[in-house]
Design a protein around this motif. Structure first.
Motif, PDB file in Angstrom:
ATOM      1  N   CYS A  98      -4.717  -1.819  15.478  1.00 53.55           N
ATOM      2  CA  CYS A  98      -6.098  -1.339  15.504  1.00 53.55           C
ATOM      3  C   CYS A  98      -6.999  -2.475  15.993  1.00 53.55           C
ATOM      4  CB  CYS A  98      -6.557  -0.934  14.101  1.00 53.55           C
ATOM      5  SG  CYS A  98      -5.672   0.485  13.462  1.00 53.55           S
ATOM      6  N   VAL A 150      -0.128  -0.214   9.256  1.00 52.02           N
ATOM      7  CA  VAL A 150      -0.787  -0.724  10.467  1.00 52.02           C
ATOM      8  C   VAL A 150      -0.765  -2.250  10.482  1.00 52.02           C
ATOM      9  CG1 VAL A 150      -2.296   1.274  10.734  1.00 52.02           C
ATOM     10  CG2 VAL A 150      -3.118  -0.721   9.453  1.00 52.02           C
ATOM     11  N   VAL A 180      -9.884  -3.253  14.707  1.00 48.92           N
ATOM     12  CA  VAL A 180     -10.382  -3.864  13.470  1.00 48.92           C
ATOM     13  C   VAL A 180      -9.400  -3.410  12.394  1.00 48.92           C
ATOM     14  CG1 VAL A 180     -12.866  -3.864  13.991  1.00 48.92           C
ATOM     15  CG2 VAL A 180     -11.788  -1.795  13.085  1.00 48.92           C
ATOM     16  N   TYR A 181      -9.299  -4.142  11.308  1.00 48.34           N
ATOM     17  CA  TYR A 181      -8.507  -3.637  10.186  1.00 48.34           C
ATOM     18  C   TYR A 181      -9.451  -3.394   9.015  1.00 48.34           C
ATOM     19  CZ  TYR A 181      -4.498  -4.337  13.054  1.00 48.34           C
ATOM     20  OH  TYR A 181      -3.611  -4.223  14.093  1.00 48.34           O
ATOM     21  N   CYS A 182      -9.649  -2.104   8.726  1.00 51.07           N
ATOM     22  CA  CYS A 182     -10.570  -1.701   7.675  1.00 51.07           C
ATOM     23  C   CYS A 182      -9.939  -2.073   6.341  1.00 51.07           C
ATOM     24  CB  CYS A 182     -10.791  -0.188   7.746  1.00 51.07           C
ATOM     25  SG  CYS A 182     -11.170   0.365   9.420  1.00 51.07           S
ATOM     26  N   HIS A 215     -14.075   7.447  14.066  1.00 50.96           N
ATOM     27  CA  HIS A 215     -14.184   6.948  12.682  1.00 50.96           C
ATOM     28  C   HIS A 215     -15.400   6.019  12.618  1.00 50.96           C
ATOM     29  CE1 HIS A 215     -12.050   4.328   9.371  1.00 50.96           C
ATOM     30  NE2 HIS A 215     -13.270   4.647   9.045  1.00 50.96           N
ATOM     31  N   ARG A 241     -11.449   4.281  16.504  1.00 50.85           N
ATOM     32  CA  ARG A 241     -12.686   3.547  16.194  1.00 50.85           C
ATOM     33  C   ARG A 241     -13.187   2.815  17.438  1.00 50.85           C
ATOM     34  NH1 ARG A 241     -13.888   1.114  10.166  1.00 50.85           N
ATOM     35  NH2 ARG A 241     -15.936   1.712  10.816  1.00 50.85           N
ATOM     36  N   CYS A 257      -8.163   0.750   4.459  1.00 49.89           N
ATOM     37  CA  CYS A 257      -7.316   1.619   5.282  1.00 49.89           C
ATOM     38  C   CYS A 257      -6.256   2.347   4.461  1.00 49.89           C
ATOM     39  CB  CYS A 257      -6.625   0.787   6.355  1.00 49.89           C
ATOM     40  SG  CYS A 257      -5.457   1.752   7.324  1.00 49.89           S
ATOM     41  N   PHE A 258      -6.136   3.653   4.705  1.00 47.65           N
ATOM     42  CA  PHE A 258      -5.147   4.478   3.998  1.00 47.65           C
ATOM     43  C   PHE A 258      -3.738   4.221   4.509  1.00 47.65           C
ATOM     44  CE2 PHE A 258      -4.788   8.106   7.169  1.00 47.65           C
ATOM     45  CZ  PHE A 258      -5.519   7.459   8.151  1.00 47.65           C
TER      46      PHE A 258
HETATM   47  S1  SF4 Z   1      -8.688   3.064   8.782  1.00 47.92           S
HETATM   48 FE1  SF4 Z   1      -8.037   3.605  10.874  1.00 47.92          FE
HETATM   49  S2  SF4 Z   1      -9.047   2.089  12.226  1.00 47.92           S
HETATM   50 FE2  SF4 Z   1      -9.150   1.300  10.123  1.00 47.92          FE
HETATM   51  S3  SF4 Z   1      -7.358  -0.032   9.979  1.00 47.92           S
HETATM   52 FE3  SF4 Z   1      -6.739   1.986   9.187  1.00 47.92          FE
HETATM   53  S4  SF4 Z   1      -5.828   3.116  10.922  1.00 47.92           S
HETATM   54 FE4  SF4 Z   1      -6.975   1.314  11.733  1.00 47.92          FE
END
Ligand code: SF4
Ligand SMILES: *Cc1c(COP(=O)(O)O)cnc(C)c1O
Length: 341
Positions: A95, A108, A97-99, A201, A172, A102-103
């Motif tokens: 990704c 990821v 960015v790494y939120c 997102h 995103r 993140c679920f």
């Molecule tokens: S929520 Fe989505 S954009 Fe953010 S780190 Fe997880 S998979 Fe990547």
């Protein structure tokens, strides 16, 4: 304190904790998002979403490595098939960015490789062989991190599958890395037959920068239909005024708010989760105050892979007399008569 020991410097402790977070979970922020950080804001929503926090080391009972049960529904690598008419196609794990909430945080990261050509061919065959599949959802990871050439090849292969109606991308990139929305990328999203939908997102109105809005406009002009997904996050957007500003700004940008997700039970994310009751109260507060176009559906992905369901406030109740009680946006109850055959 026993003799000879020195209390550890709190700053060293903090550094050690952050290093441990970064060892467990991927960390990245883009220049576009880093530029939004306001050092004077002690509760900056950009910092909170993207910079690691020692609180991530605290896992709670009930949190799950695979909170929405992707693994249980993955028949071949890269495919998640939970609902008969649609599949997720996960082309890569990276990704922009790494939120921090993140679920898929256990899956990821920059180390996870993209599907190999053989795996991608097998995933496309899986879709080709099943006429019940009407929608292919490219997710990951973020599909818009692929080069326009590789993305275009996959979109082209999906466009040629007769029984598909829709190609959807979850991303995103348009807001966090708007410089990637270039003419070659827009060309890669062009199809002869399928409708291309993009689910953006976005969680806070500050993420909608002028460059991000220009990228969204370019996508809309290229014929891509746009919806948004927002995660309800404590300390980021869990107040009616922030959500109202966000949803209005999205509709103004021609992006229809689609889902407001209740935060999933991902490990080390308790500091982001509101209660379901708090989420319902926010959604109820927005009902009277925002145009219907601005209202997303508040959804929960049932832990264990049982699917997403709406969990917003219910406006309808059966009454003892056989009719119904309906609650209006201001909270007043009204009777609706029973119908006769
Ligand atoms: S929520 Fe989505 S954009 Fe953010 S780190 Fe997880 S998979 Fe990547
Ligand atoms: C969320 C999700 C979808 C898409 O669901 P919609 O309600 O159509 O947006 C599809 N497959 C899986 C496995 C999902 O988690």
């Amino acid at each position: 304190m026993p003799d000879g020991t020195r209390s550890p410097d709190p700053e060293d402790n903090e550094q050690a904790a952050l290093a441990e977070v970064a060892r467990r979970y991927a960390v990245a922020i883009t220049p576009a998002m880093a530029a939004l950080i306001d050092p004077a804001d002690q509760a900056d929503p950009i910092v909170r979403q993207f910079l690691p926090d020692a609180a991530e080391l605290e896992t709670q009972p009930g949190e799950l490595a695979d909170p929405i049960g992707d693994v249980a529904h993955s028949p071949v690598r890269g495919i998640v098939h939970r609902y008969p008419d649609r599949v997720l196609l996960k082309l890569l794990h990276a990704c922009p960015v790494y939120c921090r909430f993140c679920f898929r945080r256990e899956m990821v990261g920059p180390g996870g490789e993209a599907l190999s050509p053989g795996e991608l061919a097998a995933a496309l065959d899986y879709i080709r062989e099943r006429p019940a599949i009407w929608e292919a959802i490219l997710t990951g990871g973020d599909p818009l991190l692929l080069s326009p050439r590789r993305l275009g090849e996959t979109i082209g292969a999906l466009d040629a599958i007769d029984h598909l109606g829709v190609i959807r991308l979850h991303t995103r990139v348009p807001t966090v890395a708007p410089e990637r929305i270039t003419p070659p990328l827009l060309a890669a999203l062009a199809t002869d037959d399928k409708a291309v939908w993009l689910a953006l997102h976005v969680n806070h109105p500050r993420e909608l920068t002028p460059a991000g809005l220009a990228a969204i406009r370019d996508l809309a002009r290229a014929g891509v239909a746009l919806v948004s997904q927002t995660v309800l996050l404590k300390g980021v957007n869990d107040d009616a005024a922030t959500l109202e500003t966000l949803f209005r700004a999205l509709v103004k940008a021609r992006v229809k708010p689609y889902y407001l997700h209740h935060a999933d039970l991902a490990p080390g994310t308790a500091h982001f989760r509101t209660t379901l009751g708090a989420g319902q109260a926010l959604v109820a507060a927005l009902r009277g105050r925002l145009s219907g176009l601005c209202q997303p559906s508040y959804v929960l992905d049932i832990p264990g892979g049982h699917g997403k369901v709406p969990v917003g406030p219910c406006h309808l109740e059966g009454s003892d007399a056989g009719g119904w009680r309906v609650t209006d946006p201001a909270g007043r109850a009204h009777a609706y008569p029973p119908l006769r055959d």
